[in-house]
Write a protein that holds these residues in place. Structure first.
Motif, PDB file in Angstrom:
ATOM      1  N   SER A  15       0.872  -1.265   0.019  1.00  0.00           N
ATOM      2  CA  SER A  15       0.147  -0.012  -0.143  1.00  0.00           C
ATOM      3  C   SER A  15       0.936   1.102   0.040  1.00  0.00           C
ATOM      4  CB  SER A  15      -0.973   0.113   1.276  1.00  0.00           C
ATOM      5  OG  SER A  15      -0.222  -0.183   2.345  1.00  0.00           O
ATOM      6  N   ASP A  16       2.147   1.244   0.395  1.00  0.00           N
ATOM      7  CA  ASP A  16       3.010   2.387   0.308  1.00  0.00           C
ATOM      8  C   ASP A  16       3.590   2.620  -0.860  1.00  0.00           C
ATOM      9  OD1 ASP A  16       2.447   2.872   3.028  1.00  0.00           O
ATOM     10  OD2 ASP A  16       4.213   1.223   3.669  1.00  0.00           O
ATOM     11  N   LEU A  17       3.570   1.683  -2.171  1.00  0.00           N
ATOM     12  CA  LEU A  17       4.222   1.849  -3.313  1.00  0.00           C
ATOM     13  C   LEU A  17       3.255   3.030  -4.181  1.00  0.00           C
ATOM     14  CD1 LEU A  17       4.666  -1.928  -4.305  1.00  0.00           C
ATOM     15  CD2 LEU A  17       6.327  -0.556  -3.553  1.00  0.00           C
ATOM     16  N   PRO A  18       4.346   3.709  -4.795  1.00  0.00           N
ATOM     17  CA  PRO A  18       3.674   4.986  -5.619  1.00  0.00           C
ATOM     18  C   PRO A  18       2.816   4.254  -6.669  1.00  0.00           C
ATOM     19  CG  PRO A  18       6.189   4.535  -6.109  1.00  0.00           C
ATOM     20  CD  PRO A  18       5.548   3.500  -5.171  1.00  0.00           C
ATOM     21  N   LEU A  19       1.671   5.270  -7.133  1.00  0.00           N
ATOM     22  CA  LEU A  19       1.037   4.833  -8.205  1.00  0.00           C
ATOM     23  C   LEU A  19       1.631   5.150  -9.630  1.00  0.00           C
ATOM     24  CD1 LEU A  19      -2.672   6.177  -7.117  1.00  0.00           C
ATOM     25  CD2 LEU A  19      -1.967   3.919  -7.455  1.00  0.00           C
ATOM     26  N   PRO A  20       1.542   4.358 -10.244  1.00  0.00           N
ATOM     27  CA  PRO A  20       2.229   4.778 -11.668  1.00  0.00           C
ATOM     28  C   PRO A  20       1.409   5.660 -12.519  1.00  0.00           C
ATOM     29  CG  PRO A  20       1.303   2.451 -11.803  1.00  0.00           C
ATOM     30  CD  PRO A  20       1.142   3.075 -10.390  1.00  0.00           C
ATOM     31  N   ASP A  21       2.142   6.762 -13.073  1.00  0.00           N
ATOM     32  CA  ASP A  21       1.231   7.780 -13.918  1.00  0.00           C
ATOM     33  C   ASP A  21       1.436   7.039 -15.470  1.00  0.00           C
ATOM     34  OD1 ASP A  21      -0.077   9.779 -14.745  1.00  0.00           O
ATOM     35  OD2 ASP A  21       1.592  11.132 -14.698  1.00  0.00           O
ATOM     36  N   LEU A  22       0.511   6.235 -15.825  1.00  0.00           N
ATOM     37  CA  LEU A  22       0.336   5.797 -17.227  1.00  0.00           C
ATOM     38  C   LEU A  22      -1.017   6.314 -17.799  1.00  0.00           C
ATOM     39  CD1 LEU A  22       1.205   1.803 -16.162  1.00  0.00           C
ATOM     40  CD2 LEU A  22       2.872   3.566 -17.156  1.00  0.00           C
ATOM     41  N   ALA A  23      -0.815   6.490 -19.272  1.00  0.00           N
ATOM     42  CA  ALA A  23      -1.918   7.082 -19.971  1.00  0.00           C
ATOM     43  C   ALA A  23      -3.090   5.974 -20.120  1.00  0.00           C
ATOM     44  CB  ALA A  23      -1.395   7.616 -21.174  1.00  0.00           C
ATOM     45  N   LEU A  24      -4.284   6.311 -19.913  1.00  0.00           N
ATOM     46  CA  LEU A  24      -5.348   5.262 -20.212  1.00  0.00           C
ATOM     47  C   LEU A  24      -5.779   5.491 -21.651  1.00  0.00           C
ATOM     48  CD1 LEU A  24      -7.423   5.617 -16.792  1.00  0.00           C
ATOM     49  CD2 LEU A  24      -5.878   3.691 -17.674  1.00  0.00           C
ATOM     50  N   PRO A  25      -6.359   4.488 -22.240  1.00  0.00           N
ATOM     51  CA  PRO A  25      -6.826   4.458 -23.683  1.00  0.00           C
ATOM     52  C   PRO A  25      -8.141   5.127 -23.513  1.00  0.00           C
ATOM     53  CG  PRO A  25      -6.928   2.216 -22.769  1.00  0.00           C
ATOM     54  CD  PRO A  25      -6.243   2.856 -21.888  1.00  0.00           C
ATOM     55  N   ASP A  26      -8.884   5.366 -24.615  1.00  0.00           N
ATOM     56  CA  ASP A  26     -10.118   5.858 -24.634  1.00  0.00           C
ATOM     57  C   ASP A  26     -11.208   5.059 -24.159  1.00  0.00           C
ATOM     58  OD1 ASP A  26     -12.686   7.254 -25.390  1.00  0.00           O
ATOM     59  OD2 ASP A  26     -12.434   6.757 -27.463  1.00  0.00           O
ATOM     60  N   LEU A  27     -11.769   5.562 -23.030  1.00  0.00           N
ATOM     61  CA  LEU A  27     -12.744   4.808 -22.303  1.00  0.00           C
ATOM     62  C   LEU A  27     -14.298   4.792 -23.088  1.00  0.00           C
ATOM     63  CD1 LEU A  27     -11.882   6.112 -18.612  1.00  0.00           C
ATOM     64  CD2 LEU A  27     -11.065   4.068 -19.834  1.00  0.00           C
ATOM     65  N   GLY A  28     -14.300   5.158 -23.904  1.00  0.00           N
ATOM     66  CA  GLY A  28     -15.590   4.800 -24.819  1.00  0.00           C
ATOM     67  C   GLY A  28     -16.813   5.926 -24.394  1.00  0.00           C
ATOM     68  N   LEU A  29     -16.502   6.732 -23.562  1.00  0.00           N
ATOM     69  CA  LEU A  29     -17.330   7.978 -23.127  1.00  0.00           C
ATOM     70  C   LEU A  29     -17.321   9.154 -24.059  1.00  0.00           C
ATOM     71  CD1 LEU A  29     -18.297   7.702 -19.434  1.00  0.00           C
ATOM     72  CD2 LEU A  29     -19.711   6.660 -21.309  1.00  0.00           C
ATOM     73  N   PRO A  30     -18.115   9.417 -24.992  1.00  0.00           N
ATOM     74  CA  PRO A  30     -17.881  10.925 -25.955  1.00  0.00           C
ATOM     75  C   PRO A  30     -17.501  12.028 -24.845  1.00  0.00           C
ATOM     76  CG  PRO A  30     -19.778   9.597 -26.558  1.00  0.00           C
ATOM     77  CD  PRO A  30     -19.437   8.794 -25.134  1.00  0.00           C
ATOM     78  N   GLY A  31     -16.718  12.800 -25.157  1.00  0.00           N
ATOM     79  CA  GLY A  31     -16.097  13.772 -24.693  1.00  0.00           C
ATOM     80  C   GLY A  31     -15.338  13.927 -23.296  1.00  0.00           C
ATOM     81  N   LEU A  32     -14.848  12.513 -22.977  1.00  0.00           N
ATOM     82  CA  LEU A  32     -13.998  12.586 -21.779  1.00  0.00           C
ATOM     83  C   LEU A  32     -12.546  13.087 -22.197  1.00  0.00           C
ATOM     84  CD1 LEU A  32     -15.079   9.338 -19.608  1.00  0.00           C
ATOM     85  CD2 LEU A  32     -15.478  11.752 -19.249  1.00  0.00           C
ATOM     86  N   PRO A  33     -11.923  13.749 -21.347  1.00  0.00           N
ATOM     87  CA  PRO A  33     -10.406  14.095 -21.996  1.00  0.00           C
ATOM     88  C   PRO A  33      -9.639  12.873 -21.679  1.00  0.00           C
ATOM     89  CG  PRO A  33     -11.195  14.996 -19.742  1.00  0.00           C
ATOM     90  CD  PRO A  33     -12.502  14.518 -20.137  1.00  0.00           C
ATOM     91  N   ALA A  34      -8.190  13.069 -22.016  1.00  0.00           N
ATOM     92  CA  ALA A  34      -7.459  11.769 -21.765  1.00  0.00           C
ATOM     93  C   ALA A  34      -7.028  11.939 -20.408  1.00  0.00           C
ATOM     94  CB  ALA A  34      -6.044  12.394 -22.585  1.00  0.00           C
ATOM     95  N   LEU A  35      -6.875  10.505 -19.922  1.00  0.00           N
ATOM     96  CA  LEU A  35      -6.849  10.280 -18.542  1.00  0.00           C
ATOM     97  C   LEU A  35      -5.720   9.363 -18.427  1.00  0.00           C
ATOM     98  CD1 LEU A  35     -10.460   9.534 -17.418  1.00  0.00           C
ATOM     99  CD2 LEU A  35      -9.157  11.606 -17.090  1.00  0.00           C
ATOM    100  N   SER A  36      -5.146   9.481 -16.968  1.00  0.00           N
ATOM    101  CA  SER A  36      -4.001   8.692 -16.706  1.00  0.00           C
ATOM    102  C   SER A  36      -4.536   7.776 -15.538  1.00  0.00           C
ATOM    103  CB  SER A  36      -2.816   9.364 -16.419  1.00  0.00           C
ATOM    104  OG  SER A  36      -2.802   9.825 -15.233  1.00  0.00           O
ATOM    105  N   THR A  37      -3.768   6.624 -15.032  1.00  0.00           N
ATOM    106  CA  THR A  37      -4.030   6.053 -13.881  1.00  0.00           C
ATOM    107  C   THR A  37      -4.233   6.735 -12.659  1.00  0.00           C
ATOM    108  OG1 THR A  37      -1.564   5.626 -13.788  1.00  0.00           O
ATOM    109  CG2 THR A  37      -2.882   4.034 -15.002  1.00  0.00           C
ATOM    110  N   LYS A  38      -3.327   7.805 -12.414  1.00  0.00           N
ATOM    111  CA  LYS A  38      -3.435   8.774 -11.420  1.00  0.00           C
ATOM    112  C   LYS A  38      -4.850   9.516 -11.571  1.00  0.00           C
ATOM    113  CE  LYS A  38       1.015   9.444  -9.945  1.00  0.00           C
ATOM    114  NZ  LYS A  38       2.444  10.420  -9.697  1.00  0.00           N
ATOM    115  N   ASP A  39      -5.574   9.347 -12.234  1.00  0.00           N
ATOM    116  CA  ASP A  39      -6.979  10.023 -12.489  1.00  0.00           C
ATOM    117  C   ASP A  39      -8.005   9.326 -11.947  1.00  0.00           C
ATOM    118  OD1 ASP A  39      -6.413  12.712 -13.460  1.00  0.00           O
ATOM    119  OD2 ASP A  39      -6.201  11.722 -15.518  1.00  0.00           O
ATOM    120  N   LEU A  40      -7.689   7.950 -11.805  1.00  0.00           N
ATOM    121  CA  LEU A  40      -8.771   6.800 -11.195  1.00  0.00           C
ATOM    122  C   LEU A  40      -8.907   7.104  -9.670  1.00  0.00           C
ATOM    123  CD1 LEU A  40      -7.562   3.961 -13.185  1.00  0.00           C
ATOM    124  CD2 LEU A  40      -9.408   5.391 -13.544  1.00  0.00           C
TER     125      LEU A  40
END
Length: 297
Positions: A127-152
């Motif tokens: 639980s102390d390991l840092p979150l990786p900042d990796l780009a996520l692909p298009d999630l399929g919802l129109p209009g959503l901006p580009a997101l990364s794993t840190k946005d979850l």
């Protein structure tokens, strides 16, 4: 007793032209100067606009009810059943099995390096390991901006691994939502609500409460507003998806119908007196006269 219904999982492959379906029709527009009581189950503004549906409106104070068994499939939202009712200074909405962003994370292809990190998590201290900042692909919802794993909305690497390796069936799921108003008071009742598979406690009794915001969705609960014309509106949930889409779920507006004009009283009609009939006086009662008759024989 509140109905406990499991969220319905629908695919996100339907086209974004949901507005072409007959169920999603434009709602009638009321007179702003004399707003009628009304109610609707779902509406959305943004990349996928959805008109108020099902929609009920009472122009004369009589109770009106409209129901929909299921919204057409679309990439944004599904509802298994919805009923909107409006009457004389009252309105209500019932919704069941609301799913927003169906199967949104099942489309994510996990990068090999993240898969390797998830597979080699230590038994302690992960639980102390840092979150990786990796780009996520298009999630399929129109209009959503580009997101990364840190946005979850996750707190640590084990949470992220669990979310991506065993993705939930929706971004947001609500098993039931009821909204009502009567006069200038109203309230809401929300069943189980899950955000990316995690149950979220909803403060239904506090007006204008907000759930913890995250880059994917911000949620307002029990929004209430009094209008200049005396009308009163309660909206169950207002959901903002990354600034690209705003969804309103279950909204009821109470307003007294416009007063009907009082009929103008008719002036009194003078009725002529009935004609007098001359009745002849009654004949006098004859007086008997005593006489003596001569006796013969």
């Amino acid at each position: 007793m509140r109905r406990q219904l499991a969220p319905t999982a629908l695919t996100a492959a339907a086209v974004a032209g949901v507005v072409t379906f007959s169920l999603v029709a434009s709602a009638p527009v009321g007179n702003a100067a004399a707003r009628p009581s009304s109610a609707y189950a779902v509406s959305a503004e943004g990349q996928v606009p959805i008109a108020k549906t099902p929609y009920a409106e009472s122009l004369d104070g009589k109770r009106q009810t409209t129901s929909a068994l299921e919204l057409p499939k679309n990439p944004l939202i599904s509802v298994r059943a919805g009923t909107a009712t409006a009457g004389n200074d009252s309105a209500s909405v019932e919704l069941f099995d609301i799913v927003i962003g169906p199967d949104i994370l099942s489309q994510v292809k996990i990068p090999p390096e993240l898969k390797q990190q998830c597979a080699s998590l230590p038994k302690t201290g992960a639980s102390d390991l840092p979150l990786p900042d990796l780009a996520l692909p298009d999630l399929g919802l129109p209009g959503l901006p580009a997101l990364s794993t840190k946005d979850l909305p996750v707190k640590n690497l084990p949470d992220l691994c669990n979310l991506l390796l065993t993705p939930p069936k929706s971004l947001l799921a609500i098993d039931s939502l009821n909204v009502w108003c009567s006069g200038d008071t109203g309230g809401i009742d929300v069943g189980s609500l899950t955000l990316l598979g995690q149950t979220v406690k909803v403060p239904t009794t506090r007006q204008g409460a907000s759930l913890p915001s995250n880059p994917l969705a911000s949620i307002k609960v029990n929004s209430q507003a009094k209008h200049a014309d005396g009308a009163f509106t309660v909206t169950g949930l207002s959901i903002n998806l990354a600034g690209a889409e705003t969804i309103n779920l279950a909204s009821a507006t109470c307003a007294k119908p416009a007063a009907k004009p009082k009929p103008t009283p008719k002036p009194p009609v003078d009725h002529p007196a009935p004609p007098q009939v001359n009745t002849p006086p009654a004949a006098p009662v004859p007086t008997p006269v005593k006489t003596h008759q001569a006796v013969t024989g």
